[in-house]
Design an enzyme around this catalytic site. Structure first.
Site, mmCIF file in Angstrom:
data_model
loop_
_atom_site.group_PDB
_atom_site.id
_atom_site.type_symbol
_atom_site.label_atom_id
_atom_site.label_comp_id
_atom_site.label_asym_id
_atom_site.label_seq_id
_atom_site.Cartn_x
_atom_site.Cartn_y
_atom_site.Cartn_z
ATOM 1 N N GLN A 1 -25.600 13.645 -94.833
ATOM 2 C CA GLN A 1 -24.182 13.325 -94.769
ATOM 3 C C GLN A 1 -23.430 14.376 -93.952
ATOM 4 O O GLN A 1 -23.699 15.570 -94.055
ATOM 5 C CB GLN A 1 -23.588 13.244 -96.176
ATOM 6 C CG GLN A 1 -24.099 12.079 -96.998
ATOM 7 C CD GLN A 1 -23.398 10.768 -96.664
ATOM 8 O OE1 GLN A 1 -22.650 10.665 -95.695
ATOM 9 N NE2 GLN A 1 -23.639 9.752 -97.480
ATOM 10 N N CYS B 1 -21.185 2.568 -98.011
ATOM 11 C CA CYS B 1 -20.366 2.988 -96.866
ATOM 12 C C CYS B 1 -19.654 1.800 -96.237
ATOM 13 O O CYS B 1 -19.066 1.928 -95.162
ATOM 14 C CB CYS B 1 -21.226 3.702 -95.825
ATOM 15 S SG CYS B 1 -22.581 2.695 -95.163
ATOM 16 N N CYS C 1 -12.803 18.652 -80.328
ATOM 17 C CA CYS C 1 -12.753 17.516 -81.254
ATOM 18 C C CYS C 1 -12.313 18.049 -82.613
ATOM 19 O O CYS C 1 -13.012 18.854 -83.229
ATOM 20 C CB CYS C 1 -14.107 16.824 -81.360
ATOM 21 S SG CYS C 1 -14.118 15.462 -82.544
#
Length: 542
Positions: A373, A498, A249
Site C-alpha cells: 500500500q 478499493c 508532485c
C-alpha cells in the site's frame, strides 16, 4: 474521405433523439453532483451532463461535447459562480495532469463526498438500507479505537442514537454527491433502494481522513516519453496517454520526487531513448521508485524494452552517488506491446533484492514487483479496522483471500490461533512467507493459487474458518470465491475494498446467501483523488 463521411453519417443516425440538448449547444446550469471519475454533474430538463473540473455548488457555462442515451458530456467554458468549497489547486500542473482529480475542492468536502459515494453505491447497487447520516455519524471517531463505530452501530440497532460529527482527521458525514457516483446514470434512478424494515440499517461511518493530506505516496510509477527537450517523465493527462513532465508532485513523498528527478537526469546524460508505444521501439518505458519511510531505504527500478542496458555500470555508479539511502537498483524487462508496466523478468543491478518498511510494528520486505500500500499512515488505520471487525479472541481460524505479500495476514496472525493466506501470484507468496519469518510469526500458512480453488482444498483437509478476510483488486471478488464463502459459512466476513461499486455488488451476493452487512468504515488512502478504500463487516445471519 468517403469512409470518414460514412462514419459521421452513421454516428448521426445512431444519435439518440428527443433529448433536451445536442452536441455543440451551450448551456448554463448548477452543478448538483459528482461522478466516480470526479466530473461535475448538471441536469438539463432531467438529462445528465458530466463536466470535467466542475464541483457541486458551482454554476457553470459549458458547451455540450457529446450526448448518449443516458448521459452526455460538456466542456466548461466559464465558472459563473464558484462553490463555497472550491479552492485554488496548489499543484502547478494540476489542470494538465490526471494524477489527481480533486485538489480544487476543500479537503473536508472531499471526505464528505467519499462517504456519500460509498453510501450511494451500497444503496443503489447493493440494494442495502443505509442508515441516515445523523445515525451514521456516531460521535467523534478516532482512527483505530473503534469506540465511536461501536456506539453508532448499537444506537442504530436500537433505532436511536444521534451524535455530533467531526474530529481532527475525520470528516462528518454529508451528502454532496447526489445520485451520480457512477458514470452510468439513469435519469429515473431512485436515490436509494427501499429500506428493509425487517433488518437494521447498514452504518456507513464518516471517512477516516489525514490530518495532513499531502506527501503521502511511498511509490512513484512514472511513464517515460520523448519531448522537445528530450526524455521526459511524469504522469498521463486525464483520459489519454500523453505524458505531462513532472519534477514536483505534492502527493509524493519528497524522497521519491528527488529520486525521479535524478534518474531522469542520469538517463538523459547517458543518452537513453524513450519507449514509443506506437512503434514499439526505444529503451526506457517506466521509472519506478519506492521509499521506505520507516528505514529511509530507497529502490530504483528501470523498466526497459529489452535486456540490454547501455552504460549499466555508469548508471549504477551515478545513482549510488546522487541518491541518498538507495539500497536496491533493479531492471525489469518488458517487451510486450501493452500498457502493463512490469514484465516477468526482474534482475538486481546493484544492492539488495528488497527494501524494508513497517506498518505499525510489523516489518515487510518489499521487492520490485511487490504490492504494498502506498500510504503507510492510512494503511495502518485500514488494517487495524479489519482486525477490529474480525473480533478475534486468539482461538479463531482465519483465511485471508487475496493475501498478497501477507500485509493483512500478519496483522491478523497476532490475534488468531491460525491464519491461512492464499494468493495467485507465486512471487507474492514467497514474499509473504519471508515476511512471516522476518517477524517471527509461526501461525501463518500460505498457499499459491486461486482462492476459489484453494479454499475447498483446505476445507477437505478439515480447515474450517471462523472468519474470512478478502481484499480483492478493483474488479472485486471472483464469483466462485463468493460461492465458496457461502459454502464455508464463516461467522464473519471482513471485506477490504478499493472500489465501492464492486463492494456493493459482492455484498448483495453475500446478503442473498444468508449474511448481513453491519457496517462499513471508509478510509481516505488517496487524498485529492476520487478513490476511497473501505472495510466492511459482514456477519452470518442468526
Amino acid at each position: 474521405m468517403r469512409h470518414q463521411q460514412r462514419k459521421r453519417a452513421r454516428r448521426a443516425q445512431e444519435r439518440p433523439t428527443g433529448l433536451p440538448v445536442d452536441a455543440g449547444q451551450s448551456i448554463e446550469a448548477d452543478v448538483i453532483g459528482l461522478t466516480h471519475d470526479g466530473e461535475g454533474v448538471v441536469r438539463v430538463e432531467g438529462y445528465a451532463l458530466f463536466v470535467r473540473g466542475a464541483l457541486p455548488g458551482d454554476r457553470v457555462r459549458a458547451d455540450v461535447v457529446s450526448v448518449g442515451k443516458s448521459f452526455g458530456r460538456a466542456r466548461m467554458t466559464a465558472l459563473v459562480k464558484p462553490s463555497a468549497e472550491r479552492i485554488a489547486a496548489p499543484c502547478a500542473i494540476y489542470d494538465a495532469c490526471g494524477g489527481c482529480q480533486l485538489q480544487h475542492w476543500d479537503y473536508a468536502a472531499q471526505l464528505r463526498w467519499k462517504r456519500q459515494h460509498v453510501a450511494d453505491n451500497l444503496a443503489r447497487i447493493g440494494k442495502l438500507p443505509v442508515a441516515p447520516l445523523d445515525e451514521a455519524s456516531g460521535g467523534p471517531d478516532k482512527p483505530g479505537n473503534g469506540i465511536a463505530r461501536k456506539d453508532a452501530v448499537a444506537a442504530v440497532n436500537q433505532t436511536a442514537g444521534v451524535g455530533e460529527s467531526g474530529a481532527a482527521g475525520v470528516a462528518a458525514a454529508g451528502s454532496v454527491s447526489g445520485n451520480f457516483s457512477n458514470t452510468q446514470v439513469d435519469a429515473n434512478e431512485a436515490e436509494c433502494a427501499p429500506a428493509d424494515s425487517s433488518r437494521p440499517h447498514v452504518i456507513v461511518h464518516p471517512v477516516i481522513g489525514m490530518p495532513d493530506p499531502w506527501r503521502y505516496r511511498n511509490k512513484a510509477q512514472v511513464p517515460i516519453g520523448g519531448g522537445e527537450g528530450g526524455l521526459i517523465g511524469g504522469f498521463y493527462e486525464q483520459g489519454s496517454h500523453q505524458i505531462v513532465d513532472m519534477d514536483v508532485c505534492l502527493i509524493q513523498q519528497e524522497p521519491n520526487e528527488e529520486t525521479v528527478r535524478a534518474v531522469k537526469a542520469i538517463a538523459r546524460s547517458l543518452g537513453y531513448s524513450a519507449y514509443n508505444r506506437e512503434t514499439g521501439r526505444g529503451l526506457l518505458r517506466h521509472v519506478v521508485v519506492r521509499h521506505a519511510e520507516a528505514t529511509g531505504q530507497r529502490m530504483v527500478v528501470l523498466v526497459t524494452n529489452g535486456r540490454d542496458l547501455p552504460h549499466k555500470d555508469e548508471f549504477v555508479s551515478l545513482i549510488r552517488r546522487q541518491i541518498p539511502g538507495v539500497a536496491s537498483i533493479c531492471q525489469n524487462i518488458n517487451t510486450e506491446r501493452s500498457s502493463v508496466v512490469f514484465g516477468e523478468e526482474t534482475r538486481v543491478l546493484w544492492g539488495e533484492e528488497a527494501i524494508y518498511d513497517r506498518i505499525g510494528d510489523i516489518e515487510f520486505a518489499i521487492s520490485a514487483r511487490s504490492f504494498f500500500q502506498v500510504n503507510p499512515q492510512q494503511t495502518e488505520k485500514l488494517y487495524r479496522t479489519a482486525v477490529e471487525y474480525a473480533a478475534l479472541t486468539g482461538e479463531e481460524t482465519v483465511i485471508d483471500a487475496y493475501c498478497g505479500i501477507g500485509t493483512i495476514t500478519l496483522f491478523l496472525a497476532r490475534h488468531a490461533r491460525r491464519v491461512y493466506g492464499v494468493e495467485i501470484v507465486p512471487e507474492a507468496i514467497a514474499d509473504a512467507r519471508r515476511n512471516a519469518a522476518l517477524n517471527g510469526i509461526a501461525n501463518a500458512e500460505f498457499a499459491v493459487g486461486p482462492a476459489e480453488v484453494v479454499l475447498p482444498r483446505w476445507q477437505a483437509e478439515g480447515i474450517k474458518p471462523d472468519v474470512i478476510v478478502v481484499d480483492p483488486p478493483r474488479k472485486g471478488c471472483d464469483a466462485k470465491l463468493l460461492e465458496t464463502i457461502l459454502q464455508l459459512r464463516p461467522a464473519r466476513v471482513v471485506y477490504v475494498s478499493c472500489n465501492p461499486s464492486t463492494l456493493a455488488r459482492d455484498l448483495r451476493v453475500l446478503e442473498g446467501g444468508g449474511y448481513r452487512t453491519v457496517e462499513v468504515q471508509p478510509v481516505d488512502m488517496f487524498p485529492h483523488t476520487v478513490h476511497v478504500e473501505c472495510c466492511a463487516l459482514i456477519e452470518r445471519s442468526k
